[in-house]
Motif scaffolding. Sequence first.
Motif, short mmCIF file in Angstrom:
data_model
loop_
_atom_site.label_atom_id
_atom_site.label_comp_id
_atom_site.label_asym_id
_atom_site.label_seq_id
_atom_site.Cartn_x
_atom_site.Cartn_y
_atom_site.Cartn_z
N TYR A 50 0.84 -1.19 0.00
CA TYR A 50 0.00 0.00 0.00
C TYR A 50 0.87 1.24 0.00
O TYR A 50 2.04 1.20 0.37
N TRP A 51 0.30 2.32 -0.43
CA TRP A 51 0.86 3.65 -0.21
C TRP A 51 -0.31 4.62 -0.07
O TRP A 51 -1.38 4.40 -0.62
N VAL A 52 -0.10 5.65 0.71
CA VAL A 52 -1.11 6.68 0.94
C VAL A 52 -0.44 8.02 0.70
O VAL A 52 0.67 8.27 1.19
N GLY A 53 -1.11 8.91 -0.04
CA GLY A 53 -0.57 10.24 -0.29
C GLY A 53 -0.33 10.99 1.01
O GLY A 53 -1.12 10.88 1.96
N ARG A 54 0.75 11.74 1.04
CA ARG A 54 1.16 12.41 2.27
C ARG A 54 0.07 13.30 2.90
O ARG A 54 -0.05 13.34 4.13
N PRO A 55 -0.78 14.00 2.12
CA PRO A 55 -1.83 14.80 2.78
C PRO A 55 -2.81 13.96 3.60
O PRO A 55 -3.58 14.52 4.39
N PHE A 56 -2.78 12.64 3.42
CA PHE A 56 -3.76 11.76 4.08
C PHE A 56 -3.11 10.86 5.13
O PHE A 56 -3.75 9.92 5.61
N TRP A 57 -1.87 11.15 5.49
CA TRP A 57 -1.18 10.35 6.50
C TRP A 57 -1.74 10.64 7.90
O TRP A 57 -2.23 11.72 8.19
N GLY A 58 -1.63 9.63 8.76
CA GLY A 58 -1.87 9.82 10.19
C GLY A 58 -3.31 9.79 10.66
O GLY A 58 -3.57 10.11 11.82
N VAL A 59 -4.25 9.40 9.78
CA VAL A 59 -5.65 9.35 10.21
C VAL A 59 -6.26 7.95 10.07
O VAL A 59 -7.47 7.80 10.14
N GLY A 60 -5.44 6.95 9.86
CA GLY A 60 -5.92 5.57 9.87
C GLY A 60 -6.41 5.00 8.55
O GLY A 60 -6.92 3.88 8.52
N TYR A 61 -6.27 5.73 7.45
CA TYR A 61 -6.75 5.21 6.17
C TYR A 61 -6.01 3.94 5.74
O TYR A 61 -6.63 3.00 5.23
N ALA A 62 -4.70 3.91 5.92
CA ALA A 62 -3.93 2.73 5.51
C ALA A 62 -4.37 1.50 6.31
O ALA A 62 -4.52 0.41 5.76
N THR A 63 -4.59 1.66 7.59
CA THR A 63 -5.03 0.54 8.43
C THR A 63 -6.42 0.07 7.99
O THR A 63 -6.66 -1.14 7.85
N GLU A 64 -7.31 1.00 7.78
CA GLU A 64 -8.67 0.66 7.36
C GLU A 64 -8.67 -0.11 6.03
O GLU A 64 -9.36 -1.12 5.87
N ALA A 65 -7.87 0.36 5.08
CA ALA A 65 -7.77 -0.31 3.78
C ALA A 65 -7.10 -1.67 3.91
O ALA A 65 -7.51 -2.64 3.26
N THR A 66 -6.08 -1.77 4.75
CA THR A 66 -5.37 -3.03 4.94
C THR A 66 -6.30 -4.09 5.53
O THR A 66 -6.29 -5.24 5.09
N ILE A 67 -7.10 -3.72 6.50
CA ILE A 67 -8.07 -4.66 7.09
C ILE A 67 -9.02 -5.16 6.00
O ILE A 67 -9.30 -6.36 5.90
N ALA A 68 -9.52 -4.25 5.17
CA ALA A 68 -10.45 -4.64 4.11
C ALA A 68 -9.78 -5.59 3.11
O ALA A 68 -10.40 -6.57 2.66
N ILE A 69 -8.53 -5.34 2.78
CA ILE A 69 -7.82 -6.20 1.82
C ILE A 69 -7.52 -7.56 2.45
O ILE A 69 -7.59 -8.59 1.77
N LEU A 70 -7.18 -7.60 3.72
CA LEU A 70 -6.97 -8.89 4.39
C LEU A 70 -8.27 -9.69 4.38
O LEU A 70 -8.26 -10.90 4.08
N GLN A 71 -9.39 -9.06 4.71
CA GLN A 71 -10.67 -9.76 4.68
C GLN A 71 -10.95 -10.30 3.27
O GLN A 71 -11.35 -11.45 3.12
#
Length: 185
Positions: A96-117
């Motif tokens: 995964y990668w997340v654009g820097r303006p969107f760092w630090g608010v949990g988007y990567a974790t939320e997306a990672t959980i969805a992809i694992l499921q």
Amino acid sequence: MQPVLTTKRLSLRPFQLADAAEVQHLAGDWAIADTTLNVPHPYEDGMAETWIRSLGDGFHSGTVATFAMTLSKSHDLIGAVGLRFEKGGNSAELGYWVGRPFWGVGYATEATIAILQYGFQELEFETIGASHLARNPASGRVMEKAGMKFELTKPAGAMKWGKPEDIVRFHAKRNSWRSPKNQSQ
């Protein structure tokens, strides 16, 4: 056909050629390339289009499932998340990668959980692994928060900018992984 996955705040959908300019803008940020192994810098004109075109073929051939990470309300593209299928068919590598303006608010974790499921429930992988540069501990925290387990640190496990980099490896197994949001219920 590649599905659209939804979470509380995100929609994970197939990339479209119309995303190319924003991919180039976000992934072209030095900080993204510097903290990932596979994002080039500079991110030159035409690279995003070539990459996006490859994703549909990869999904249909059973080698990748890469999703545009977008905000549900605004539909703004904020990053990418996906799985690269390992030979043999029972495991995958998450990235995964997340654009820097969107760092630090949990988007990567939320997306990672969805992809694992998705990887465990729909694609029926037994194991999903992920790696990060040791000097990028925020990526490791994403993996931990998504319920992945630390596996090992590989000294000088990769080269980045012509220098050896330590790699930290995580994994999740289908028979033992539980979605963190389900654990609280």
